[in-house]
Design a protein around this motif. Structure first.
Motif, PDB file in Angstrom:
ATOM      1  N   TYR A 121      53.034 -50.763  40.787  1.00 18.18           N
ATOM      2  CA  TYR A 121      51.662 -50.923  40.283  1.00 18.18           C
ATOM      3  C   TYR A 121      51.775 -49.957  39.334  1.00 18.18           C
ATOM      4  N   ASN A 122      51.381 -50.300  38.309  1.00 15.91           N
ATOM      5  CA  ASN A 122      51.037 -49.149  36.988  1.00 15.91           C
ATOM      6  C   ASN A 122      49.613 -48.693  37.171  1.00 15.91           C
ATOM      7  N   ALA A 123      49.440 -47.457  37.783  1.00  9.80           N
ATOM      8  CA  ALA A 123      48.450 -46.522  37.749  1.00  9.80           C
ATOM      9  C   ALA A 123      47.934 -46.651  37.356  1.00  9.80           C
ATOM     10  N   GLY A 124      47.954 -46.183  35.514  1.00 13.43           N
ATOM     11  CA  GLY A 124      46.983 -45.936  34.614  1.00 13.43           C
ATOM     12  C   GLY A 124      46.887 -47.118  34.245  1.00 13.43           C
ATOM     13  N   GLU A 125      46.761 -48.442  34.612  1.00 13.27           N
ATOM     14  CA  GLU A 125      47.076 -49.657  34.255  1.00 13.27           C
ATOM     15  C   GLU A 125      45.352 -51.005  35.072  1.00 13.27           C
TER      16      GLU A 125
END
Length: 236
Positions: free
Chosen positions: A209-213
């Motif tokens: 997953y994208n930790a910034g999203e």
């Protein structure tokens, strides 16, 4: 009221995302029609947000009386993508089915931010300056850009996983803002339960997953809790 069709997604886990978003977009026509119906009879007064002021259930099933002058709708999406394009087209098809067509009684402006938040904010400001009647914001970043730009113009959202976590509404049942629409939250626990059902010996599940999203973070948080309850180890 925000439509939250998670149960439908759970029943159709293999449904293509583009088809699912087009189906979800159809729900957006309901609150939009409520607003358009009001346009034809008087000024729009949003004391507590579009969703809480006029629930979806109040929309008649037959075509509503069309507004006297063309309705100006702005549409913005974060990037060109088949799934997001399908959501936009589903919304326009739904309006057309109710008699609202570009060049006739509907003016539509559509822009893609091409993945750039600065561009998204510029588009949002353009819609505010033009004082459009309604905005369809597709995907979380563009929905946030639009919501930050105005507290008065009605905003419909779609392809947004968690409107509450994104700061767009106060709750799904009572948005409390000028934002309403649909959420495409995945049935995370049911998906992990399916893994256990298909692979009874499974003990570990990996997730990318994208930790910034924000949508990714929200769903991974749900996955952690579900994995714990199901006796699975989640690798991130």
């Amino acid at each position: 009221m925000l439509v939250h069709p998670i149960s439908a997604a759970a029943r159709s886990p293999v449904r293509p995302r583009s088809a699912r978003l087009a189906w979800l977009a159809a729900f957006l026509v309901l609150p939009a029609l409520v607003f358009l119906m009001i346009l034809g009879s008087g000024p729009f007064l949003p004391p507590a947000g579009l969703g809480s002021a006029w629930p979806v259930a109040a929309v008649p099933s037959s075509p509503v009386a069309l507004a006297a002058s063309p309705v100006h709708i702005g549409i913005m999406q974060i990037i060109d993508h088949p799934a997001l394009d399908a959501a936009r087209q589903g919304f326009l098809d739904g309006l057309a089915a109710q008699g609202y067509k570009p060049g006739k009684n509907l003016q539509v402006e559509w822009y893609s931010a091409q993945g750039d938040m600065s561009t998204a904010r510029t588009i949002a400001q353009k819609f505010v300056q033009e004082n459009v009647d309604l905005v369809l914001a597709i995907a979380t970043p563009t929905a946030q850009a639009m919501a930050n730009a105005t507290r008065t113009i009605p905003i419909l959202i779609t392809a947004v996983t968690d409107p509450v976590a994104a700061g767009l509404v106060k709750s799904l049942s009572h948005p409390g803002t000028n934002v309403t629409g649909t959420t495409d939250m995945n049935p995370v626990k049911e998906q992990l339960a399916l893994v256990k059902r298909l692979l009874p010996k499974a003990r570990t599940v990996a997730v990318l997953y994208n930790a910034g999203e924000v949508n990714s973070v929200v769903q991974v948080k749900l996955a952690r809790q579900a994995a714990k309850e199901l006796g699975l180890q989640l690798l991130e």
